[in-house]
Design a protein around this motif. Structure first.
Motif, PDB file in Angstrom:
ATOM      1  N   ILE A 123      95.872 -12.777  12.968  1.00 53.63           N
ATOM      2  CA  ILE A 123      94.744 -11.985  13.344  1.00 53.63           C
ATOM      3  C   ILE A 123      95.100 -10.757  14.292  1.00 53.63           C
ATOM      4  CG2 ILE A 123      92.245 -11.794  14.437  1.00 53.63           C
ATOM      5  CD1 ILE A 123      91.674 -14.457  13.305  1.00 53.63           C
ATOM      6  N   VAL A 124      96.067 -11.158  15.211  1.00 55.45           N
ATOM      7  CA  VAL A 124      96.505 -10.276  16.376  1.00 55.45           C
ATOM      8  C   VAL A 124      97.451  -9.444  15.586  1.00 55.45           C
ATOM      9  CG1 VAL A 124      97.854 -10.026  18.456  1.00 55.45           C
ATOM     10  CG2 VAL A 124      96.235 -11.638  18.104  1.00 55.45           C
ATOM     11  N   LEU A 125      98.071  -9.667  14.653  1.00 52.55           N
ATOM     12  CA  LEU A 125      99.073  -8.880  13.772  1.00 52.55           C
ATOM     13  C   LEU A 125      98.383  -7.997  13.095  1.00 52.55           C
ATOM     14  CD1 LEU A 125     102.119 -11.427  12.899  1.00 52.55           C
ATOM     15  CD2 LEU A 125     102.085  -9.669  14.588  1.00 52.55           C
ATOM     16  N   VAL A 126      97.276  -8.413  12.515  1.00 55.57           N
ATOM     17  CA  VAL A 126      96.248  -7.467  11.687  1.00 55.57           C
ATOM     18  C   VAL A 126      95.812  -6.399  12.535  1.00 55.57           C
ATOM     19  CG1 VAL A 126      94.208  -7.318  10.293  1.00 55.57           C
ATOM     20  CG2 VAL A 126      96.074  -9.081   9.945  1.00 55.57           C
ATOM     21  N   LEU A 132      98.621   0.845  14.689  1.00 61.24           N
ATOM     22  CA  LEU A 132      99.612   1.507  14.257  1.00 61.24           C
ATOM     23  C   LEU A 132      99.600   2.536  12.974  1.00 61.24           C
ATOM     24  CD1 LEU A 132     102.778   1.841  13.887  1.00 61.24           C
ATOM     25  CD2 LEU A 132     102.956   0.118  12.161  1.00 61.24           C
ATOM     26  N   SER A 133      98.433   2.161  12.355  1.00 61.38           N
ATOM     27  CA  SER A 133      98.002   2.889  11.064  1.00 61.38           C
ATOM     28  C   SER A 133      97.120   4.131  11.431  1.00 61.38           C
ATOM     29  CB  SER A 133      97.281   2.193  10.094  1.00 61.38           C
ATOM     30  OG  SER A 133      96.247   1.586  10.404  1.00 61.38           O
ATOM     31  N   SER A 134      96.229   3.753  12.802  1.00 60.55           N
ATOM     32  CA  SER A 134      95.577   4.861  13.199  1.00 60.55           C
ATOM     33  C   SER A 134      96.307   5.829  13.972  1.00 60.55           C
ATOM     34  CB  SER A 134      94.622   4.137  14.297  1.00 60.55           C
ATOM     35  OG  SER A 134      93.637   3.011  13.385  1.00 60.55           O
ATOM     36  N   LEU A 135      97.363   5.564  14.489  1.00 58.96           N
ATOM     37  CA  LEU A 135      98.267   6.421  15.383  1.00 58.96           C
ATOM     38  C   LEU A 135      98.802   7.261  14.332  1.00 58.96           C
ATOM     39  CD1 LEU A 135      99.388   4.176  18.451  1.00 58.96           C
ATOM     40  CD2 LEU A 135      97.797   6.117  18.318  1.00 58.96           C
ATOM     41  N   ILE A 136      99.592   6.564  13.309  1.00 57.57           N
ATOM     42  CA  ILE A 136     100.424   7.493  12.501  1.00 57.57           C
ATOM     43  C   ILE A 136      99.351   8.664  11.854  1.00 57.57           C
ATOM     44  CG2 ILE A 136     101.472   7.266  10.118  1.00 57.57           C
ATOM     45  CD1 ILE A 136     102.364   4.687  10.872  1.00 57.57           C
ATOM     46  N   MET A 137      98.137   8.114  11.415  1.00 58.49           N
ATOM     47  CA  MET A 137      97.331   9.055  10.676  1.00 58.49           C
ATOM     48  C   MET A 137      96.925  10.231  11.758  1.00 58.49           C
ATOM     49  SD  MET A 137      96.917   8.216   7.766  1.00 58.49           S
ATOM     50  CE  MET A 137      95.608   9.385   7.216  1.00 58.49           C
ATOM     51  N   LEU A 138      96.855   9.842  13.390  1.00 62.12           N
ATOM     52  CA  LEU A 138      96.711  10.626  14.370  1.00 62.12           C
ATOM     53  C   LEU A 138      97.726  12.005  14.381  1.00 62.12           C
ATOM     54  CD1 LEU A 138      94.664  11.438  16.675  1.00 62.12           C
ATOM     55  CD2 LEU A 138      95.897   9.999  18.110  1.00 62.12           C
ATOM     56  N   VAL A 139      98.877  11.410  14.085  1.00 63.51           N
ATOM     57  CA  VAL A 139     100.153  12.209  14.331  1.00 63.51           C
ATOM     58  C   VAL A 139      99.937  13.233  13.422  1.00 63.51           C
ATOM     59  CG1 VAL A 139     102.510  12.306  14.207  1.00 63.51           C
ATOM     60  CG2 VAL A 139     101.557  10.590  15.723  1.00 63.51           C
ATOM     61  N   ARG A 140      99.857  12.413  11.953  1.00 60.41           N
ATOM     62  CA  ARG A 140      99.655  13.421  10.985  1.00 60.41           C
ATOM     63  C   ARG A 140      98.569  14.684  10.940  1.00 60.41           C
ATOM     64  NH1 ARG A 140     102.463  12.433   6.315  1.00 60.41           N
ATOM     65  NH2 ARG A 140     103.707  10.451   6.455  1.00 60.41           N
ATOM     66  N   ALA A 231      98.918  -9.516  23.326  1.00 65.50           N
ATOM     67  CA  ALA A 231      98.241  -8.541  22.678  1.00 65.50           C
ATOM     68  C   ALA A 231      98.637  -7.108  23.187  1.00 65.50           C
ATOM     69  CB  ALA A 231      96.787  -8.736  22.794  1.00 65.50           C
ATOM     70  N   LEU A 232      98.906  -7.039  24.436  1.00 63.73           N
ATOM     71  CA  LEU A 232      99.010  -5.657  24.962  1.00 63.73           C
ATOM     72  C   LEU A 232     100.490  -5.268  24.699  1.00 63.73           C
ATOM     73  CD1 LEU A 232      97.914  -3.552  27.144  1.00 63.73           C
ATOM     74  CD2 LEU A 232      98.889  -4.806  28.859  1.00 63.73           C
ATOM     75  N   LEU A 233     101.606  -6.310  24.802  1.00 65.21           N
ATOM     76  CA  LEU A 233     102.694  -5.932  24.353  1.00 65.21           C
ATOM     77  C   LEU A 233     102.796  -5.522  22.806  1.00 65.21           C
ATOM     78  CD1 LEU A 233     106.027  -6.021  24.759  1.00 65.21           C
ATOM     79  CD2 LEU A 233     105.881  -8.488  24.166  1.00 65.21           C
ATOM     80  N   PHE A 234     102.064  -6.180  21.775  1.00 72.01           N
ATOM     81  CA  PHE A 234     102.103  -5.807  20.624  1.00 72.01           C
ATOM     82  C   PHE A 234     101.376  -4.602  20.508  1.00 72.01           C
ATOM     83  CE2 PHE A 234     102.064 -10.283  18.552  1.00 72.01           C
ATOM     84  CZ  PHE A 234     103.238 -10.402  18.794  1.00 72.01           C
ATOM     85  N   SER A 235     100.573  -4.208  21.206  1.00 75.26           N
ATOM     86  CA  SER A 235      99.978  -2.862  21.309  1.00 75.26           C
ATOM     87  C   SER A 235     100.946  -1.946  21.576  1.00 75.26           C
ATOM     88  CB  SER A 235      98.763  -2.596  22.142  1.00 75.26           C
ATOM     89  OG  SER A 235      97.829  -3.644  21.598  1.00 75.26           O
ATOM     90  N   LEU A 237     104.331  -1.896  21.423  1.00 77.45           N
ATOM     91  CA  LEU A 237     105.287  -1.974  20.303  1.00 77.45           C
ATOM     92  C   LEU A 237     104.538  -1.106  19.077  1.00 77.45           C
ATOM     93  CD1 LEU A 237     106.654  -5.582  20.322  1.00 77.45           C
ATOM     94  CD2 LEU A 237     107.733  -3.589  21.346  1.00 77.45           C
ATOM     95  N   ALA A 238     103.377  -1.120  18.985  1.00 77.91           N
ATOM     96  CA  ALA A 238     102.890  -0.457  17.757  1.00 77.91           C
ATOM     97  C   ALA A 238     102.702   1.067  18.088  1.00 77.91           C
ATOM     98  CB  ALA A 238     101.482  -0.847  17.491  1.00 77.91           C
ATOM     99  N   THR A 239     102.784   1.579  19.429  1.00 76.19           N
ATOM    100  CA  THR A 239     102.679   2.906  19.729  1.00 76.19           C
ATOM    101  C   THR A 239     103.959   3.660  19.617  1.00 76.19           C
ATOM    102  OG1 THR A 239     103.050   2.556  22.042  1.00 76.19           O
ATOM    103  CG2 THR A 239     100.888   2.322  21.275  1.00 76.19           C
ATOM    104  N   LEU A 240     105.317   2.728  19.679  1.00 73.61           N
ATOM    105  CA  LEU A 240     106.507   3.454  19.653  1.00 73.61           C
ATOM    106  C   LEU A 240     106.749   4.393  18.423  1.00 73.61           C
ATOM    107  CD1 LEU A 240     108.721   0.453  21.080  1.00 73.61           C
ATOM    108  CD2 LEU A 240     107.778   2.346  22.178  1.00 73.61           C
ATOM    109  N   TYR A 241     106.545   3.832  17.279  1.00 74.29           N
ATOM    110  CA  TYR A 241     107.171   4.817  15.890  1.00 74.29           C
ATOM    111  C   TYR A 241     106.141   5.885  15.760  1.00 74.29           C
ATOM    112  CZ  TYR A 241     107.383   6.200  10.951  1.00 74.29           C
ATOM    113  OH  TYR A 241     107.534   6.945  10.028  1.00 74.29           O
TER     114      TYR A 241
END
Length: 258
Positions: A123-126, A132-140, A231-235, A237-241
């Protein structure tokens, strides 16, 4: 049994007195003075508490006892506490602690805990992939704005910090909201179970299967902090790309046809 306080029950001891006509079971009637519930199904369904003198009469023990129960102030150190008694009771008695008495229950809880950890990790990974997907769409969506900021003198590091801050704020908000909702559900856990049972018409918490009459809860602050940190660490890592993607935006290519 459907017995209320003030009514009587008859307890039968099959190992009664031996007579010329065979063994006669001993039957003694007792008045119910109180009804207790400790929360453990095996104890609540079969245990009777009575004065030791009456129990000795029922069981034909005379002035002897079959079991001596000792209650410790720190149950987690029961092995250390009982260690001095082992050599003294060797070949005279058997020492059984609460851990060995409830070994099957602890094994079931250990298996369930591992299974729940795996499910919650998924669930945390989801949730991380959602960030990750939200930030990618935000960048686009903000590609043109990012290019304008670069032309105005914004550095790559500043863009990195902006998108990493956004991702961490999303993750932190989710963690705080999760802690609040988790605390509410833990406090009203049995009410939630009863409500779901009422809606579905199924018995989700059968004491004969679960061993316990109610859904237990014991919060470990260390585990809560570890989960929040993970959870904070995963968050993070998800912002890096997405942050690197935003920082590597070439304003010339973006604004060429503007």
């Amino acid at each position: 049994l459907g017995v209320q306080v003030g009514q009587s029950i008859t307890i039968i001891n099959p190992a009664g007195r031996t007579t010329p006509f065979g063994t006669v079971p001993r039957e003694i009637s007792y008045e119910v003075a109180a009804i207790f519930e400790v929360g453990v199904y095996d104890y609540d369904k079969a245990f009777v508490i009575m004065p030791i003198e009456r129990a000795q009469v029922l069981m034909l023990l005379g002035d002897e006892v079959g079991i001596i129960e000792i209650k410790t102030e720190n149950p987690d150190k029961v092995n250390e506490i009982l260690a001095p008694l082992l050599p003294k009771l060797e070949n005279k008695g058997l020492i059984v602690d609460w851990k060995s008495m409830n070994a099957s229950l602890f094994e079931a809880l250990a298996v369930e805990r591992v299974a729940m950890f795996v499910v919650l990790s998924i669930i945390v990974l989801v949730a991380v992939f959602n960030i990750l997907s939200s930030l990618i769409m935000l960048v686009r969506a903000k590609t043109r704005d990012i290019a304008i900021l670069r032309t105005m003198g914004a550095s790559r590091k500043s863009l990195l910090r902006i998108f990493m801050t956004v991702g961490l704020l999303i993750g932190s908000s989710g963690i705080v909201l999760g802690l609040i909702l988790g605390a509410i559900f833990l406090y009203f856990r049995q009410s939630v179970v009863n409500f779901i049972q009422l809606l579905t018409g199924q018995n989700l918490w059968d004491p004969s299967i679960r061993f316990l009459t109610e859904l237990p809860s014991r919060t470990d602050p260390v585990e809560v902090l570890a989960i929040c940190g993970l959870a904070l660490l995963f968050s993070f890592l998800a912002t890096l790309y997405p942050a690197l993607k935003a920082a590597s935006t070439d304003p010339v290519q973006v604004l060429r046809y503007e």
